[in-house]
Design a protein around this motif. Structure first.
Motif, mmCIF file in Angstrom:
data_model
loop_
_atom_site.group_PDB
_atom_site.id
_atom_site.type_symbol
_atom_site.label_atom_id
_atom_site.label_comp_id
_atom_site.label_asym_id
_atom_site.label_seq_id
_atom_site.Cartn_x
_atom_site.Cartn_y
_atom_site.Cartn_z
ATOM 1 N N PRO A 101 4.370 -3.835 -6.894
ATOM 2 C CA PRO A 101 5.652 -4.145 -6.314
ATOM 3 C C PRO A 101 5.796 -3.229 -4.917
ATOM 4 N N SER A 130 9.226 -6.672 -5.920
ATOM 5 C CA SER A 130 10.243 -5.723 -6.035
ATOM 6 C C SER A 130 11.590 -6.314 -5.946
ATOM 7 N N THR A 178 10.742 -0.653 -13.837
ATOM 8 C CA THR A 178 10.156 0.613 -13.228
ATOM 9 C C THR A 178 11.097 1.655 -13.672
ATOM 10 N N ASP A 318 -2.057 1.525 -12.466
ATOM 11 C CA ASP A 318 -1.639 1.334 -11.154
ATOM 12 C C ASP A 318 -1.647 2.948 -10.636
ATOM 13 N N ARG A 322 -8.809 1.750 -4.970
ATOM 14 C CA ARG A 322 -9.346 1.734 -3.826
ATOM 15 C C ARG A 322 -10.328 0.519 -3.561
ATOM 16 N N ARG A 342 -1.403 0.074 -1.748
ATOM 17 C CA ARG A 342 -1.121 0.352 -0.197
ATOM 18 C C ARG A 342 -2.030 -0.485 0.667
HETATM 19 C C1 FNR Z 1 6.044 1.326 -3.627
HETATM 20 N N1 FNR Z 1 6.040 1.324 -5.224
HETATM 21 C C2 FNR Z 1 7.063 0.237 -5.801
HETATM 22 N N2 FNR Z 1 7.029 0.605 -7.108
HETATM 23 C C3 FNR Z 1 7.970 -0.050 -7.649
HETATM 24 O O1 FNR Z 1 8.032 -0.264 -8.897
HETATM 25 N N3 FNR Z 1 9.136 -0.850 -6.972
HETATM 26 C C4 FNR Z 1 9.179 -0.867 -5.552
HETATM 27 O O2 FNR Z 1 10.139 -1.308 -4.779
HETATM 28 C C5 FNR Z 1 7.970 -0.093 -4.866
HETATM 29 N N4 FNR Z 1 8.132 0.144 -3.509
HETATM 30 C C6 FNR Z 1 7.099 0.706 -3.060
HETATM 31 C C7 FNR Z 1 7.002 0.709 -1.701
HETATM 32 C C8 FNR Z 1 5.704 1.426 -0.802
HETATM 33 C C9 FNR Z 1 5.833 1.438 0.601
HETATM 34 C C10 FNR Z 1 4.780 1.999 -1.605
HETATM 35 C C11 FNR Z 1 3.551 2.484 -1.108
HETATM 36 C C12 FNR Z 1 4.824 1.956 -2.952
HETATM 37 C C13 FNR Z 1 4.906 1.778 -5.915
HETATM 38 C C14 FNR Z 1 3.786 0.684 -5.973
HETATM 39 O O3 FNR Z 1 4.383 -0.168 -6.826
HETATM 40 C C15 FNR Z 1 2.750 1.407 -6.665
HETATM 41 O O4 FNR Z 1 2.841 1.982 -7.963
HETATM 42 C C16 FNR Z 1 1.824 2.280 -5.692
HETATM 43 O O5 FNR Z 1 1.841 1.852 -4.405
HETATM 44 C C17 FNR Z 1 0.441 2.680 -6.271
HETATM 45 O O6 FNR Z 1 0.054 3.596 -5.551
HETATM 46 P P1 FNR Z 1 -1.355 3.382 -4.636
HETATM 47 O O7 FNR Z 1 -2.330 2.841 -5.434
HETATM 48 O O8 FNR Z 1 -0.826 2.266 -3.674
HETATM 49 O O9 FNR Z 1 -1.469 4.316 -3.839
#
Ligand code: FNR
Length: 391
Positions: A101, A130, A178, A318, A322, A342
């Protein structure tokens, strides 16, 4: 049967006609391109993590501690023979991957969530939508295939319940709560730009469209700039919830028949409490290092949580995926599926639909190819025996 690795042939054959891919082939390449082409506020919102960003770095570095031990001469792992599919929380996926999300995709593309919904549907993988989406639950649900709803539990229980009901009505197949974001982490990159998208009215579509939320407003947010400003302030007062307890997971269990996952768990006792309270799964995650800096790398927390609750609940992983081998490592350590974050968000910002599709196909092709080259025909071939060394 899986054909994700065919992306490789598609690219090489198109090279015969003189074409080379316009998009980078690695997660690091996508990040570098996004840094070049995106507005600084958008890039930094995605790339940024908490404080000194140690945990974000640790998330990817943790994969360095493991090396795979591929098997040869197994006879049945060629293209067409591999089946990467899995059922997780009642959802059948063509590969053990869901998009994490990621909120406020409107910062990256005006059709952000719809694009992710369409592409994940096409590829047969899952999507987690999300609460902080730029589109409403109903709009995204109408185009998504197999999707789960990620709940940010606000400090108003009726609003939380309303979100869950809307998700259920819109076709969500699971609810993912979350729990690591009762408020936002200290994120220097956003702070340097004094940029929080929500205060600009971005990423709050689900609040503005919610009957419980709207009942708290003196005037509809569409009516005037002032009314919108008041709605944003109301959002700011309701977003987080530091009072959440395991009993709330039990309460959620009473609200919905859907499977429940709890995302953001790192300590085995927390995982145990969530499962005791009725959760069907936990997602081992530190939010990509965006919340508590110097928190343990998610991969380092995974084995203990698998050992603690893995016999009673699904454990998902999570934070830090990569590459395809990363997926193999996380699954070999006991996670049932992974969330990918990401890299596809960078793809979205760089090239919209093509960028998301490319980023996801790269991960899936890499995973598919690595499985075949390691003698693994199905996900059941992944276990600790696939890991050569660990500390
Ligand atoms: C997130 N993440 C996140 N998690 C969640 O539960 N609700 C959310 O709305 C968001 N929004 C969000 C925005 C952005 C820009 C990022 C980068 C991340 C966290 C996401 O779900 C996830 O846990 C991380 O992105 C994992 O890390 P990596 O692997 O992307 O570095």
């Amino acid at each position: 049967m899986s054909s994700f690795a065919d992306y490789q042939h598609e690219i090489y054959f198109s090279g015969l006609a003189g074409n080379v891919p316009s998009l980078p082939m690695t997660a690091a390449g996508l990040e570098a391109r996004a840094r070049e082409v995106l507005e600084p506020a958008a890039f930094n919102y995605v790339a940024g993590s908490a404080s000194a960003e140690r945990t974000a770095a640790a998330n990817t570095a943790a994969f360095e501690k493991y090396r795979l031990l591929p098997r040869m001469l197994r006879g049945a792992s060629g293209p067409g023979a591999r089946d990467l599919s899995i059922e997780v929380l009642g959802t059948r996926l063509a590969a053990p991957v869901l998009t994490a999300p990621v909120g406020v995709l409107g910062l990256l593309h005006e059709r952000g969530e719809a694009i992710v919904a369409e592409v994940t549907r096409e590829l047969g993988i899952g999507m987690e939508l999300s609460t902080a989406a730029s589109t409403t639950i109903e709009e995204a649900g109408a185009v998504a295939g197999d999707w789960w709803y990620q709940l940010y539990w606000p400090n108003d229980v009726e609003l939380a319940r309303s979100f869950v009901e809307r998700a259920e009505k819109s076709g969500a197949k699971a609810i993912v709560v979350t729990v690591d974001t009762p408020s936002l982490g200290w994120r220097p990159r956003d702070l340097e730009l004094a940029h929080l998208p929500f205060l600009h009215g971005k990423g709050i579509a689900n609040y503005l469209s919610d009957p419980v939320f709207r009942a708290k407003l003196a005037a509809p947010p569409e009516e005037s700039e002032d009314a919108l400003r008041m709605a944003i302030l109301t959002w700011a007062g309701m977003f987080g919830n530091h009072a959440l307890r395991p009993a709330d997971i039990a309460r959620l269990r009473d609200w919905t028949e859907l499977p429940i996952a709890v995302k953001g768990v790192l300590h085995p006792d927390d995982a145990r409490q969530c499962v005791d309270a009725g959760a069907d799964a936990v997602v081992v995650s530190n939010h990509g290092g965006r919340q508590v800096d110097s928190a343990v790398a998610a991969l380092d927390a995974l084995p203990t949580i698998v050992a603690t609750v893995g016999d009673r609940a699904d454990v998902l992983f999570d934070s830090g995926i990569r590459s395809g081998s990363d997926v193999m490592i996380a699954l070999s350590l006991g996670s049932k599926a992974v969330l990918y974050g990401r890299p596809w968000a960078y793809g979205l910002g760089i090239a919209g639909r093509d960028g998301v599709r490319h980023a996801l196909r790269c991960l899936l092709a890499d995973f598919d190819a690595a499985m075949g080259l390691s003698g693994c025909a199905t996900l059941s071939d992944l276990s600790r025996t696939m890991i050569s060394s660990f500390r």
